[in-house]
Design a protein around this motif. Structure first.
Motif, PDB file in Angstrom:
ATOM      1  N   MET A 112       3.760  18.204 -14.323  1.00 36.34           N
ATOM      2  CA  MET A 112       4.231  16.963 -14.906  1.00 36.34           C
ATOM      3  C   MET A 112       4.333  17.081 -16.426  1.00 36.34           C
ATOM      4  O   MET A 112       3.459  17.639 -17.053  1.00 36.34           O
ATOM      5  CB  MET A 112       3.262  15.836 -14.547  1.00 36.34           C
ATOM      6  N   ARG A 113       5.413  16.579 -16.951  1.00 30.00           N
ATOM      7  CA  ARG A 113       5.609  16.649 -18.399  1.00 30.00           C
ATOM      8  C   ARG A 113       5.448  15.279 -19.031  1.00 30.00           C
ATOM      9  O   ARG A 113       5.718  14.261 -18.405  1.00 30.00           O
ATOM     10  CB  ARG A 113       7.004  17.197 -18.712  1.00 30.00           C
ATOM     11  N   LYS A 114       5.016  15.304 -20.268  1.00 25.23           N
ATOM     12  CA  LYS A 114       4.809  14.037 -20.964  1.00 25.23           C
ATOM     13  C   LYS A 114       5.358  14.184 -22.370  1.00 25.23           C
ATOM     14  O   LYS A 114       5.040  15.147 -23.064  1.00 25.23           O
ATOM     15  CB  LYS A 114       3.304  13.745 -21.002  1.00 25.23           C
ATOM     16  N   VAL A 115       6.218  13.255 -22.744  1.00 25.20           N
ATOM     17  CA  VAL A 115       6.815  13.301 -24.084  1.00 25.20           C
ATOM     18  C   VAL A 115       6.193  12.203 -24.942  1.00 25.20           C
ATOM     19  O   VAL A 115       6.077  11.063 -24.510  1.00 25.20           O
ATOM     20  CB  VAL A 115       8.349  13.100 -24.007  1.00 25.20           C
ATOM     21  N   ILE A 116       5.737  12.577 -26.114  1.00 22.38           N
ATOM     22  CA  ILE A 116       5.183  11.582 -27.034  1.00 22.38           C
ATOM     23  C   ILE A 116       5.938  11.674 -28.357  1.00 22.38           C
ATOM     24  O   ILE A 116       6.144  12.761 -28.895  1.00 22.38           O
ATOM     25  CB  ILE A 116       3.673  11.818 -27.272  1.00 22.38           C
ATOM     26  N   ARG A 117       6.379  10.502 -28.822  1.00 22.16           N
ATOM     27  CA  ARG A 117       7.037  10.462 -30.131  1.00 22.16           C
ATOM     28  C   ARG A 117       5.987  10.043 -31.150  1.00 22.16           C
ATOM     29  O   ARG A 117       5.311   9.042 -30.968  1.00 22.16           O
ATOM     30  CB  ARG A 117       8.186   9.458 -30.123  1.00 22.16           C
ATOM     31  N   LYS A 118       5.827  10.851 -32.182  1.00 18.76           N
ATOM     32  CA  LYS A 118       4.802  10.546 -33.165  1.00 18.76           C
ATOM     33  C   LYS A 118       5.221  11.145 -34.498  1.00 18.76           C
ATOM     34  O   LYS A 118       5.813  12.212 -34.549  1.00 18.76           O
ATOM     35  CB  LYS A 118       3.464  11.150 -32.701  1.00 18.76           C
TER      36      LYS A 118
ATOM     37  N   GLU B 277      -2.079  16.647 -37.861  1.00 18.06           N
ATOM     38  CA  GLU B 277      -1.172  16.913 -36.748  1.00 18.06           C
ATOM     39  C   GLU B 277      -1.796  17.949 -35.810  1.00 18.06           C
ATOM     40  O   GLU B 277      -1.837  17.772 -34.600  1.00 18.06           O
ATOM     41  CB  GLU B 277       0.163  17.419 -37.313  1.00 18.06           C
ATOM     42  N   GLU B 278      -2.319  19.018 -36.420  1.00 19.27           N
ATOM     43  CA  GLU B 278      -2.926  20.094 -35.638  1.00 19.27           C
ATOM     44  C   GLU B 278      -4.146  19.575 -34.870  1.00 19.27           C
ATOM     45  O   GLU B 278      -4.353  19.903 -33.706  1.00 19.27           O
ATOM     46  CB  GLU B 278      -3.327  21.235 -36.583  1.00 19.27           C
ATOM     47  N   LYS B 279      -4.921  18.741 -35.550  1.00 17.50           N
ATOM     48  CA  LYS B 279      -6.118  18.172 -34.928  1.00 17.50           C
ATOM     49  C   LYS B 279      -5.722  17.319 -33.722  1.00 17.50           C
ATOM     50  O   LYS B 279      -6.332  17.400 -32.661  1.00 17.50           O
ATOM     51  CB  LYS B 279      -6.863  17.327 -35.978  1.00 17.50           C
ATOM     52  N   TRP B 280      -4.674  16.529 -33.913  1.00 18.64           N
ATOM     53  CA  TRP B 280      -4.199  15.675 -32.822  1.00 18.64           C
ATOM     54  C   TRP B 280      -3.737  16.520 -31.632  1.00 18.64           C
ATOM     55  O   TRP B 280      -4.070  16.229 -30.476  1.00 18.64           O
ATOM     56  CB  TRP B 280      -3.058  14.783 -33.321  1.00 18.64           C
ATOM     57  N   LEU B 281      -2.993  17.595 -31.912  1.00 18.09           N
ATOM     58  CA  LEU B 281      -2.513  18.470 -30.834  1.00 18.09           C
ATOM     59  C   LEU B 281      -3.686  19.092 -30.074  1.00 18.09           C
ATOM     60  O   LEU B 281      -3.643  19.235 -28.855  1.00 18.09           O
ATOM     61  CB  LEU B 281      -1.610  19.573 -31.407  1.00 18.09           C
ATOM     62  N   ASN B 282      -4.748  19.423 -30.803  1.00 16.45           N
ATOM     63  CA  ASN B 282      -5.911  20.008 -30.141  1.00 16.45           C
ATOM     64  C   ASN B 282      -6.708  18.969 -29.363  1.00 16.45           C
ATOM     65  O   ASN B 282      -7.325  19.297 -28.343  1.00 16.45           O
ATOM     66  CB  ASN B 282      -6.793  20.729 -31.165  1.00 16.45           C
TER      67      ASN B 282
END
Lengths: 180, 107
Positions: free
Chosen positions: A1-7, A17-22
């Protein structure tokens, strides 16, 4: 399942950004592709991946960048996507820790590269803004005023970003006087 | 071509030491980690930068890996060994002075 987030993250918020991705990776959503303010995730084991992002000196399809990315891939790193000169990487935790930089000199080098990305834009917008302001004072055309305000707003925003990056750079620089 | 100025970074010192046998990037990271008993973990970007600079300085060269080996391997040169020996002398001086002075101080 894929999930797209616009941010949206400003360039100088690359750490955040990196922290959020982790944090997403820790919840079982591994970054699988990126676009303009758009992140696509695929399901993974919670904490399966570590994500890193980096501003390269050249575009990702430049031979120098390709050589660098190939080198990273040999250490188990996957390139998940890129936006302009920004490249997004991930690596399975099982393959070991994943950091791009292990000393202050290379962290400073990267930070300077980001500042040099913003500086020309800042100067350009400040110049266009002042020029239009000057025109407006001569001709009183509303369009000149709009252009001036727009450019100056962007310039101020970039200026704030530069100040934040400069603070970070100074902290690192001080640290680098004592430690590698 | 041994540079007269200053200390090698820890990363450069250990990369040079590890390249007394031909190794590719990931091999260098593993060997440095084991040489330092897990203390020094080179990050891939930092390692890449160090390799590029040392290639330019002629301290290491690309070694032709085994046939079919796609990964690029590197090995230390005579110039690199000279740099390493110079650094070892410097480190010995640091240690000798440290021991002599701290040795007489109750901690």
């Amino acid at each position: 399942m894929r999930k797209v987030i616009r941010k949206w993250f400003w360039v100088w918020q690359f750490d955040k950004e990196e922290k959020w991705l982790n944090e997403m990776a820790a919840r079982g959503l591994a970054l699988s592709s990126v676009g303009f303010a758009r992140y696509e995730f695929e399901e993974a084991e919670p904490g399966e991946y570590t994500c890193r992002l980096e501003l390269l000196a050249q575009y990702p399809n430049h031979p120098e960048s390709e050589q660098y990315i190939r080198f990273l891939e040999e250490t188990g790193v996957e390139q998940v996507g890129s936006y302009m000169r920004w490249v997004y990487f991930r690596k399975r935790r099982a393959l070991g820790e994943f950091d791009l930089y292990s000393d202050n000199a290379s962290r400073l080098h990267h930070l300077r590269r980001i500042m040099m990305l913003l500086l020309p834009l800042l100067i350009f917008n400040a110049y266009i803004g002042c020029y239009n302001l000057f025109l407006y004072m001569q001709n009183h055309f509303a369009v000149s005023l709009v252009c001036a305000l727009l450019s100056l707003t962007i310039a101020i925003l970039l200026g704030i970003g530069m100040l934040l990056l400069e603070r970070k750079r100074k902290r690192l620089q001080t640290e680098a006087q004592l430690f590698e | 071509m041994a540079e007269a100025n200053g200390a090698l970074t820890e990363a450069v010192y250990y990369i040079l030491l590890s390249l007394t046998e031909p190794l590719h990037g990931y091999g260098i990271m593993q060997k440095v980690e084991s040489l330092s008993h897990g203390r020094v973990r080179l990050a891939a970007g930092t390692l890449y930068g160090a390799i590029s600079t040392m290639l330019e300085h002629g301290w290491i060269i690309g070694a032709s890996g085994e046939a079919g080996g796609r990964k690029k391997e590197y090995i230390i040169t005579a110039a690199g060994k000279a740099v390493l020996r110079g650094e070892l002398e410097r480190l010995e001086e640091l240690i000798a002075n440290g021991k002599q002075i701290l040795g007489g101080i109750e901690t």
